[in-house]
Design a protein around this motif. Structure first.
Motif, PDB file in Angstrom:
ATOM      1  N   ASN A  80       0.840  -1.208   0.000  1.00  0.00           N
ATOM      2  CA  ASN A  80       0.000   0.000   0.000  1.00  0.00           C
ATOM      3  C   ASN A  80       0.875   1.258   0.000  1.00  0.00           C
ATOM      4  N   GLY A  81       1.971   1.202  -0.747  1.00  0.00           N
ATOM      5  CA  GLY A  81       2.830   2.374  -0.926  1.00  0.00           C
ATOM      6  C   GLY A  81       3.926   2.554   0.113  1.00  0.00           C
ATOM      7  N   LEU A  82       3.994   1.682   1.099  1.00  0.00           N
ATOM      8  CA  LEU A  82       5.012   1.821   2.150  1.00  0.00           C
ATOM      9  C   LEU A  82       6.023   0.674   2.067  1.00  0.00           C
ATOM     10  N   ALA A  83       7.304   0.994   2.286  1.00  0.00           N
ATOM     11  CA  ALA A  83       8.341  -0.036   2.238  1.00  0.00           C
ATOM     12  C   ALA A  83       8.185  -0.987   3.428  1.00  0.00           C
ATOM     13  N   MET A  84       8.192  -2.266   3.136  1.00  0.00           N
ATOM     14  CA  MET A  84       8.117  -3.276   4.206  1.00  0.00           C
ATOM     15  C   MET A  84       8.983  -4.462   3.845  1.00  0.00           C
ATOM     16  N   LYS A  85       9.504  -5.109   4.885  1.00  0.00           N
ATOM     17  CA  LYS A  85      10.312  -6.309   4.675  1.00  0.00           C
ATOM     18  C   LYS A  85       9.358  -7.494   4.475  1.00  0.00           C
ATOM     19  N   SER A  86       9.388  -8.049   3.276  1.00  0.00           N
ATOM     20  CA  SER A  86       8.397  -9.085   2.959  1.00  0.00           C
ATOM     21  C   SER A  86       8.681 -10.402   3.668  1.00  0.00           C
ATOM     22  N   CYS A  87       9.850 -10.514   4.321  1.00  0.00           N
ATOM     23  CA  CYS A  87      10.121 -11.724   5.114  1.00  0.00           C
ATOM     24  C   CYS A  87       9.499 -11.623   6.493  1.00  0.00           C
ATOM     25  N   THR A  88       8.924 -10.471   6.815  1.00  0.00           N
ATOM     26  CA  THR A  88       8.316 -10.307   8.144  1.00  0.00           C
ATOM     27  C   THR A  88       6.791 -10.383   8.091  1.00  0.00           C
ATOM     28  N   LEU A  89       6.241 -10.633   6.905  1.00  0.00           N
ATOM     29  CA  LEU A  89       4.782 -10.642   6.751  1.00  0.00           C
ATOM     30  C   LEU A  89       4.311 -12.006   6.262  1.00  0.00           C
ATOM     31  N   LEU A  90       3.204 -12.450   6.783  1.00  0.00           N
ATOM     32  CA  LEU A  90       2.566 -13.642   6.236  1.00  0.00           C
ATOM     33  C   LEU A  90       1.766 -13.231   5.011  1.00  0.00           C
ATOM     34  N   MET A 108      13.803  -0.192  -3.527  1.00  0.00           N
ATOM     35  CA  MET A 108      12.444  -0.075  -2.982  1.00  0.00           C
ATOM     36  C   MET A 108      12.446   0.795  -1.722  1.00  0.00           C
ATOM     37  N   THR A 109      13.474   0.637  -0.900  1.00  0.00           N
ATOM     38  CA  THR A 109      13.584   1.496   0.290  1.00  0.00           C
ATOM     39  C   THR A 109      13.833   2.938  -0.132  1.00  0.00           C
ATOM     40  N   ALA A 110      14.704   3.138  -1.117  1.00  0.00           N
ATOM     41  CA  ALA A 110      15.054   4.498  -1.554  1.00  0.00           C
ATOM     42  C   ALA A 110      13.825   5.247  -2.068  1.00  0.00           C
ATOM     43  N   ILE A 111      12.976   4.555  -2.820  1.00  0.00           N
ATOM     44  CA  ILE A 111      11.768   5.217  -3.341  1.00  0.00           C
ATOM     45  C   ILE A 111      10.866   5.641  -2.182  1.00  0.00           C
ATOM     46  N   ASP A 112      10.790   4.797  -1.184  1.00  0.00           N
ATOM     47  CA  ASP A 112       9.986   5.110   0.005  1.00  0.00           C
ATOM     48  C   ASP A 112      10.580   6.312   0.756  1.00  0.00           C
ATOM     49  N   ILE A 113      11.904   6.375   0.825  1.00  0.00           N
ATOM     50  CA  ILE A 113      12.557   7.518   1.497  1.00  0.00           C
ATOM     51  C   ILE A 113      12.173   8.814   0.779  1.00  0.00           C
ATOM     52  N   VAL A 114      12.223   8.775  -0.541  1.00  0.00           N
ATOM     53  CA  VAL A 114      11.891   9.982  -1.317  1.00  0.00           C
ATOM     54  C   VAL A 114      10.444  10.391  -1.057  1.00  0.00           C
ATOM     55  N   ARG A 115       9.564   9.411  -1.025  1.00  0.00           N
ATOM     56  CA  ARG A 115       8.147   9.736  -0.781  1.00  0.00           C
ATOM     57  C   ARG A 115       7.966  10.386   0.587  1.00  0.00           C
ATOM     58  N   ARG A 116       8.746   9.924   1.572  1.00  0.00           N
ATOM     59  CA  ARG A 116       8.567  10.439   2.943  1.00  0.00           C
ATOM     60  C   ARG A 116       9.376  11.694   3.223  1.00  0.00           C
ATOM     61  N   LYS A 117      10.575  11.793   2.593  1.00  0.00           N
ATOM     62  CA  LYS A 117      11.510  12.864   2.957  1.00  0.00           C
ATOM     63  C   LYS A 117      11.737  13.897   1.857  1.00  0.00           C
ATOM     64  N   GLY A 118      11.204  13.633   0.681  1.00  0.00           N
ATOM     65  CA  GLY A 118      11.338  14.613  -0.395  1.00  0.00           C
ATOM     66  C   GLY A 118      12.507  14.318  -1.324  1.00  0.00           C
ATOM     67  N   ASN A 119      12.710  15.231  -2.259  1.00  0.00           N
ATOM     68  CA  ASN A 119      13.649  14.989  -3.364  1.00  0.00           C
ATOM     69  C   ASN A 119      15.047  15.549  -3.132  1.00  0.00           C
ATOM     70  N   ASP A 120      15.205  16.323  -2.069  1.00  0.00           N
ATOM     71  CA  ASP A 120      16.521  16.903  -1.799  1.00  0.00           C
ATOM     72  C   ASP A 120      17.072  16.254  -0.532  1.00  0.00           C
ATOM     73  N   LEU A 121      17.814  15.178  -0.715  1.00  0.00           N
ATOM     74  CA  LEU A 121      18.245  14.377   0.441  1.00  0.00           C
ATOM     75  C   LEU A 121      19.738  14.550   0.700  1.00  0.00           C
ATOM     76  N   ASP A 122      20.103  14.834   1.956  1.00  0.00           N
ATOM     77  CA  ASP A 122      21.534  14.906   2.269  1.00  0.00           C
ATOM     78  C   ASP A 122      22.050  13.513   2.663  1.00  0.00           C
ATOM     79  N   ASP A 123      23.379  13.383   2.653  1.00  0.00           N
ATOM     80  CA  ASP A 123      24.001  12.073   2.898  1.00  0.00           C
ATOM     81  C   ASP A 123      23.615  11.494   4.259  1.00  0.00           C
TER      82      ASP A 123
END
Ligand code: FES
Ligand code: FES
Length: 157
Positions: free
Chosen positions: A53-63, A109-124
């Motif tokens: 549903n648009g959020l990054a999740m570890k698929s090994c932790t879900l049934l 997949m995590t990086a795309i989620d970071i952008v969605r949550r934190k925006g397009n200008d990300l520092d190191d």
């Protein structure tokens, strides 16, 4: 065996599965979507990250049964077409953000989620902190961080 139905990469899928089937097993073994990897058995590596549903999740932790009627996107589902990469995939390619590539689907997949949550200008610092749940055993992370920053900018265009 119970039946599960969900949407994966914009397609409705359903299958009879054992109750204990993990989402990552369902994706890899039932749907043959093998871009989602398994790199540990302790939920630490992040190679199995997908979007639920648009959020990054570890698929090994879900049934898989928990995903009834939910929306899942895997690395196979992010490119706009067969001929074109997602901007984050392109950024990893351009910036040498991978070596063996095993961690790469989860990183992207995590990086795309970071952008969605934190925006397009990300520092190191932000990128490194947010990638805490993803392990790379090859690269030393420098080019991954560079790739995520570049991909984030490209996603704004
Ligand atoms: Fe899911 Fe390692 S396989 S965190
Ligand atoms: Fe090999 Fe990250 S590129 S584990």
């Amino acid at each position: 065996m119970p039946k599960v139905s969900m949407t994966v990469n914009d397609k409705t899928v359903s299958s009879d599965i054992e109750e204990r089937t993990l989402l990552v097993q369902f994706l890899r073994e039932n749907l043959m979507l093998t871009g989602t990897h398994v790199g540990c058995d302790t939920s630490q590596c992040g190679a199995c990250v997908v979007h639920v549903n648009g959020l990054a999740m570890k698929s090994c932790t879900l049934l898989a049964l928990q995903l009834e009627s939910q929306n899942v996107t895997t690395i196979e589902g992010i490119a706009p077409s067969a001929a074109e990469l997602h901007p984050m995939q392109e950024a990893f390619r351009e910036n040498h953000g991978l070596q063996c590539g095993f961690c790469t689907p989860g990183m992207i997949m995590t990086a795309i989620d970071i952008v969605r949550r934190k925006g397009n200008d990300l520092d190191d610092h932000t990128i490194r902190e947010e990638l805490d749940g993803n392990i790379c055993r090859c690269t030393g992370y420098h080019n991954i961080v560079k790739s995520v920053a570049a991909g984030a900018k490209a996603m704004a265009c």
